[in-house]
Design a protein around this motif. Structure first.
Motif, PDB file in Angstrom:
ATOM      1  N   GLY A 194      40.835  56.882  50.331  1.00 58.55           N
ATOM      2  CA  GLY A 194      42.094  56.559  50.981  1.00 58.55           C
ATOM      3  C   GLY A 194      42.446  55.088  50.854  1.00 58.55           C
ATOM      4  N   ASP A 195      43.650  54.740  51.321  1.00 61.46           N
ATOM      5  CA  ASP A 195      44.108  53.359  51.262  1.00 61.46           C
ATOM      6  C   ASP A 195      43.473  52.531  52.368  1.00 61.46           C
ATOM      7  OD1 ASP A 195      45.745  54.182  49.229  1.00 61.46           O
ATOM      8  OD2 ASP A 195      47.557  54.290  50.460  1.00 61.46           O
ATOM      9  N   THR A 209      46.846  50.170  44.670  1.00 65.42           N
ATOM     10  CA  THR A 209      45.772  51.180  44.629  1.00 65.42           C
ATOM     11  C   THR A 209      45.778  51.985  43.330  1.00 65.42           C
ATOM     12  OG1 THR A 209      47.199  52.808  45.742  1.00 65.42           O
ATOM     13  CG2 THR A 209      45.784  51.436  47.150  1.00 65.42           C
ATOM     14  N   THR A 210      46.278  51.432  42.229  1.00 65.22           N
ATOM     15  CA  THR A 210      46.444  52.205  41.000  1.00 65.22           C
ATOM     16  C   THR A 210      45.342  51.977  39.968  1.00 65.22           C
ATOM     17  OG1 THR A 210      47.857  50.500  40.028  1.00 65.22           O
ATOM     18  CG2 THR A 210      48.939  52.233  41.290  1.00 65.22           C
ATOM     19  N   SER A 213      38.900  50.781  39.314  1.00 65.88           N
ATOM     20  CA  SER A 213      37.724  50.256  40.027  1.00 65.88           C
ATOM     21  C   SER A 213      38.040  49.657  41.394  1.00 65.88           C
ATOM     22  CB  SER A 213      37.026  49.195  39.175  1.00 65.88           C
ATOM     23  OG  SER A 213      36.539  49.748  37.972  1.00 65.88           O
ATOM     24  N   ILE A 214      39.159  48.946  41.516  1.00 68.52           N
ATOM     25  CA  ILE A 214      39.415  48.212  42.763  1.00 68.52           C
ATOM     26  C   ILE A 214      40.793  48.529  43.335  1.00 68.52           C
ATOM     27  CG2 ILE A 214      37.848  46.308  42.274  1.00 68.52           C
ATOM     28  CD1 ILE A 214      40.271  44.658  41.358  1.00 68.52           C
ATOM     29  N   ASP A 215      40.873  48.468  44.666  1.00 70.52           N
ATOM     30  CA  ASP A 215      42.131  48.468  45.408  1.00 70.52           C
ATOM     31  C   ASP A 215      42.304  47.093  46.030  1.00 70.52           C
ATOM     32  OD1 ASP A 215      42.471  51.166  44.850  1.00 70.52           O
ATOM     33  OD2 ASP A 215      41.543  51.814  46.732  1.00 70.52           O
ATOM     34  N   GLY A 216      43.526  46.787  46.442  1.00 72.42           N
ATOM     35  CA  GLY A 216      43.778  45.511  47.095  1.00 72.42           C
ATOM     36  C   GLY A 216      44.912  45.620  48.092  1.00 72.42           C
ATOM     37  N   ALA A 217      44.893  44.764  49.110  1.00 74.80           N
ATOM     38  CA  ALA A 217      45.942  44.741  50.116  1.00 74.80           C
ATOM     39  C   ALA A 217      45.978  43.362  50.753  1.00 74.80           C
ATOM     40  CB  ALA A 217      45.710  45.814  51.176  1.00 74.80           C
TER      41      ALA A 217
END
Length: 302
Positions: A194-195, A209-210, A213-217
Motif C-alpha cells: 500500500g501507499d 509509487t510507480t 523498488s522504491i516509493d516516495g512521499a
C-alpha cells in the motif's frame, strides 16, 4: 482616534489599551477594538506548490516546478535514489540554473538507497526546471520540489535531521524547532504494501509509487514547540529512509516586510492602517488579495 485591528496566530480579544506609535513620519494613536482576530491571521511560512517525478536508469532528472510571485520565497528539493553498486548522493541540484544548497541526508546500511534534501532562498518566479545530477547512472530516482512563501530569507533553516531503519513506521524528530516554524519531510521506502500514510497533524504534499523498488512521499507539519515529530505509516515492514527540515517564518522589521495572510485582507485592511503583529505595531503600506498578503513596516515595539 485611529482604530487598531489585532492580528495574531491565536484567537483572542483586546480592549482598553491606548497605544501611541510613530510610523511613516506620523504619530498614530488610539484604542484597541474589542474584536476577535480569528478571520485574518498571519500564516507564514505558507505552502505554495509541489511537484514530483519518478524515473528509471538516469544520471540526471529534470522536473518543472512553478514558484509563486509572492515575496520571501523558499524552494526545498527532495531526492531519493537506488543504485546497487557505488551509490552516491547527487553531485548538484539547480533551479532555473541556480545551485541549491545541500541539507540533511541519509543512506541505508546496505548502501544502495539514499535520501537527501536541498534548498534555495528566493527562487525565480514562474515555471522553471529543477535539475538533479548524479556522477553516474542510478537505477531509480524520485525527485520532488516544494515551494513556500513567508519564509525568512536569512537563517532560514532552524533544524534538520534524517533516519533509516526497517519497520512500518518511518519517523524522525526535529529537536530544535520553535512555534510558527514549518517542518518539511521526505520519506522513501522499498515498496511496502500500500501507499505510505502520513502521520497525524501533518499534510501530504506529493506521492510517487510507480517505480519497481522504491516509493516516495512528502509532507509538512507546523512545529509543535521545541520538538516536532515527522512520521509515516507503511502497510508492511520494509526498509525506509526519512529526512526533514524546519523552516523559519519571515520576521517583521523596520524595513518593509511582505507577509502572507489568510482570508481576504482587503476586507480588513487598507494602506495607512496600523495593526498589531504579536507585540509589534505595524503600519500597513500595501494590501493584496491575490495572493493574500500585506506589506508592513514597524512603527513601535510593544
Amino acid at each position: 482616534d485611529t482604530t487598531f485591528v489585532a492580528v495574531e496566530n491565536t484567537t483572542q480579544t483586546l480592549d482598553g489599551c491606548k497605544y501611541m506609535a510613530v510610523a511613516d513620519q506620523k504619530l498614530w494613536g488610539g484604542y484597541w477594538t474589542d474584536a476577535a482576530d480569528s478571520t485574518i491571521n498571519i500564516d507564514g511560512p505558507n505552502f505554495d506548490a509541489s511537484s514530483s517525478s519518478s524515473t528509471d536508469d538516469v544520471s540526471s532528472v529534470t522536473l518543472a516546478h512553478t514558484c509563486a510571485t509572492n515575496g520571501n520565497r523558499l524552494l526545498v528539493v527532495g531526492v531519493g535514489s537506488v543504485k546497487s553498486a557505488s551509490p552516491a548522493y547527487p553531485t548538484g541540484v539547480t533551479y532555473a540554473g541556480v545551485a541549491l544548497t545541500a541539507l540533511t541526508s541519509s543512506r541505508a546500511a546496505s548502501g544502495a538507497t539514499s535520501v537527501s534534501m536541498w534548498y534555495l532562498v528566493a527562487p525565480a518566479t514562474g515555471t522553471n526546471n529543477i535539475v538533479v545530477t548524479f556522477a553516474d547512472t542510478h537505477t531509480e530516482v524520485i525527485v520532488s520540489g516544494t515551494s513556500f512563501i513567508g519564509v525568512a530569507q536569512t537563517s532560514t533553516i532552524s533544524d534538520q535531521g534524517a533516519a533509516t531503519s526497517t519497520s512500518t513506521s518511518p519517523a524522525v524528530t526535529l529537536s530544535s524547532t520553535a512555534a510558527d516554524e514549518l517542518c518539511i519531510s521526505i520519506e522513501i521506502d522499498h515498496n511496502g504494501t500500500g501507499d505510505p500514510t502520513i502521520g497525524g497533524s501533518q499534510t501530504q504534499r506529493w506521492l510517487q509509487t510507480t517505480l519497481d523498488s522504491i516509493d516516495g512521499a512528502g509532507g509538512t507539519r507546523e512545529a509543535t514547540g521545541t520538538s516536532t515529530a515527522l512520521n509515516w505509516t507503511l502497510g508492511s515492514s520494509t526498509l525506509w529512509l526519512i529526512a526533514a527540515v524546519a523552516v523559519v517564518p519571515v520576521a517583521c522589521s523596520s524595513s518593509l516586510t511582505t507577509i502572507p495572510v489568510s482570508g481576504t485582507p482587503s476586507s480588513k485592511f487598507v494602506a495607512g492602517d496600523v495593526i498589531r503583529v504579536d507585540s509589534e505595531l505595524m503600519l500597513v503600506t500595501a494590501v493584496d488579495d491575490t495572493p493574500g498578503e500585506i506589506t508592513v513596516g514597524r512603527g513601535y515595539r510593544g
